[in-house]
Design an enzyme around this catalytic site. Structure first.
Site, mmCIF file in Angstrom:
data_model
loop_
_atom_site.group_PDB
_atom_site.id
_atom_site.type_symbol
_atom_site.label_atom_id
_atom_site.label_comp_id
_atom_site.label_asym_id
_atom_site.label_seq_id
_atom_site.Cartn_x
_atom_site.Cartn_y
_atom_site.Cartn_z
ATOM 1 C CG ASN A 6 -1.791 1.200 1.335
ATOM 2 O OD1 ASN A 6 -1.847 2.000 0.391
ATOM 3 N ND2 ASN A 6 -2.491 1.353 2.454
ATOM 4 C CD1 TRP A 7 3.880 1.332 -2.728
ATOM 5 C CD2 TRP A 7 3.484 2.207 -4.763
ATOM 6 N NE1 TRP A 7 4.639 0.637 -3.643
ATOM 7 C CE2 TRP A 7 4.417 1.148 -4.895
ATOM 8 C CE3 TRP A 7 3.087 2.890 -5.906
ATOM 9 C CZ2 TRP A 7 4.954 0.780 -6.131
ATOM 10 C CZ3 TRP A 7 3.625 2.521 -7.127
ATOM 11 C CH2 TRP A 7 4.550 1.473 -7.236
ATOM 12 C CE LYS A 8 -0.324 3.214 4.787
ATOM 13 N NZ LYS A 8 -0.246 3.323 6.229
ATOM 14 C CG HIS A 98 -5.889 1.834 5.247
ATOM 15 N ND1 HIS A 98 -5.461 2.766 6.163
ATOM 16 C CD2 HIS A 98 -4.862 0.972 5.065
ATOM 17 C CE1 HIS A 98 -4.218 2.481 6.514
ATOM 18 N NE2 HIS A 98 -3.825 1.399 5.861
ATOM 19 C CD GLU A 100 -3.118 5.438 6.713
ATOM 20 O OE1 GLU A 100 -3.094 5.426 5.471
ATOM 21 O OE2 GLU A 100 -2.216 4.925 7.414
ATOM 22 C CD GLU A 174 -3.376 -2.500 7.314
ATOM 23 O OE1 GLU A 174 -2.250 -2.736 6.869
ATOM 24 O OE2 GLU A 174 -3.992 -1.458 7.054
ATOM 25 N N GLY A 180 2.546 2.143 11.058
ATOM 26 C CA GLY A 180 3.567 3.194 10.994
ATOM 27 C C GLY A 180 4.239 3.494 12.312
ATOM 28 C CB SER A 214 5.134 -1.928 12.170
ATOM 29 O OG SER A 214 4.751 -0.596 12.467
ATOM 30 N N GLY A 235 2.897 -1.112 4.336
ATOM 31 C CA GLY A 235 2.954 0.296 3.962
ATOM 32 C C GLY A 235 4.389 0.740 3.748
ATOM 33 N N GLY A 236 4.922 1.485 4.716
ATOM 34 C CA GLY A 236 6.222 2.142 4.602
ATOM 35 C C GLY A 236 7.350 1.273 4.045
HETATM 36 P P1 13P Z 1 2.993 0.368 7.749
HETATM 37 O O1 13P Z 1 3.477 -0.930 7.112
HETATM 38 O O2 13P Z 1 3.745 1.566 7.282
HETATM 39 O O3 13P Z 1 2.885 0.233 9.230
HETATM 40 O O4 13P Z 1 1.500 0.606 7.200
HETATM 41 C C1 13P Z 1 0.610 -0.444 7.267
HETATM 42 C C2 13P Z 1 -0.576 -0.078 6.449
HETATM 43 O O5 13P Z 1 -1.322 0.811 6.812
HETATM 44 C C3 13P Z 1 -0.794 -0.828 5.204
HETATM 45 O O6 13P Z 1 -2.059 -0.597 4.709
#
Ligand code: 13P
Length: 255
Positions: A6-8, A98, A100, A174, A180, A214, A235-236
């Protein structure tokens, strides 16, 4: 196994090209794909078409998913993107709900269920995200939160199944406190989620459970258990192609 990046709201066209250059240096993608291990990249909307085209022209067997989608079919919904548009761009699936989206854009469990139903009937694989906040965990409300978030979607999935829709559905656990933060849930937590889904909604519901929060090349091995975890939503760490390659090598490199 579904490995989803997920590149957000990150990456530009140039950065995507560099990322794919790195992935193209790996020659095991087809072997992994044939063993049922798939990488999916979720770019921001403007790059879905470009990314899909680049993967095809480079012969990379990598799938594409969107980060969100509108529940309505078409019409006067300014700023929204429909399931039909995603299908038109050969997108394979879509992240829904998600945390967010829930936190910053007010998405409700009901709205997420509507989106999931639209995705399923459009043959787009929904990856439905759910998970508790730190406060909900501290108050012992995890199970109630999981049921509240998954329940309305599962109802729509069941209805779609009755209507003959066979599109698979995945659930990404999640926990908000793990996103994050560098802190992950542990395998015990994930087993608890799987068992809760199984007991509350049936075996079928637990059979597509992913974990996110994470995940990186250090933590991933300790979070995987065959039969419980069917993939990861990252994500990150997956903003770096090198980390994608390290994670694949670590989990699947040595059959
Ligand atoms: P991180 O891997 O950066 O914690 O993010 C997880 C995420 O929200 C994937 O959708």
């Amino acid at each position: 196994m579904l490995m989803i990046a997920n590149w957000k709201m990150n990456m530009t066209r140039g950065e995507i090209a560099t990322y794919l250059d790195s992935l193209s240096g790996e020659d095991r993608w087809k072997i992994w794909r044939d063993r049922g291990i798939r990488l999916f990249l979720c770019p921001p909307y403007p790059y879905l078409d470009y990314l899909g085209g680049q993967c095809r022209s480079r012969n990379l067997p990598i799938g594409i998913m969107a980060q969100n989608m509108c529940a309505f079919e078409k019409g006067a919904y300014t700023g929204e993107v429909s399931a039909a548009m995603l299908k038109d761009l050969a997108v394979d699936g879509v992240l829904l709900g998600h945390s967010e989206r829930r936190l910053y854009f007010g998405e409700t469990d009901g709205a997420i269920a509507e989106k999931a139903a639209r995705a399923l009937s459009s043959a787009l694989v929904p990856v439905v995200c759910f998970g508790e906040t730190r406060q909900e965990r501290d108050l012992g409300q995890c199970a109630a939160v999981w049921s509240r978030q998954v329940g309305p979607v599962w109802e729509r999935v069941t209805k779609c199944r009755e209507e003959g829709v066979r599109t698979p559905v995945y659930w990404a656990y999640e926990p908000v406190w793990a996103i994050g933060t560098g802190r992950t849930a542990d395998l015990g937590d994930i087993r608890e989620v799987a068992s809760h889904l199984r007991k509350t909604f049936g075996e079928d519901c637990a059979s597509g459970l992913l974990y996110g929060g994470s995940v990186n090349d250090e933590s991933v091995s300790g979070l995987y258990e065959k039969g419980t975890v069917h993939g990861f939503l990252v994500g990150g760490a997956f903003l770096e192609a090198e980390t994608v390659l390290r994670v694949f090598d670590r989990l699947f490199g040595h059959p």
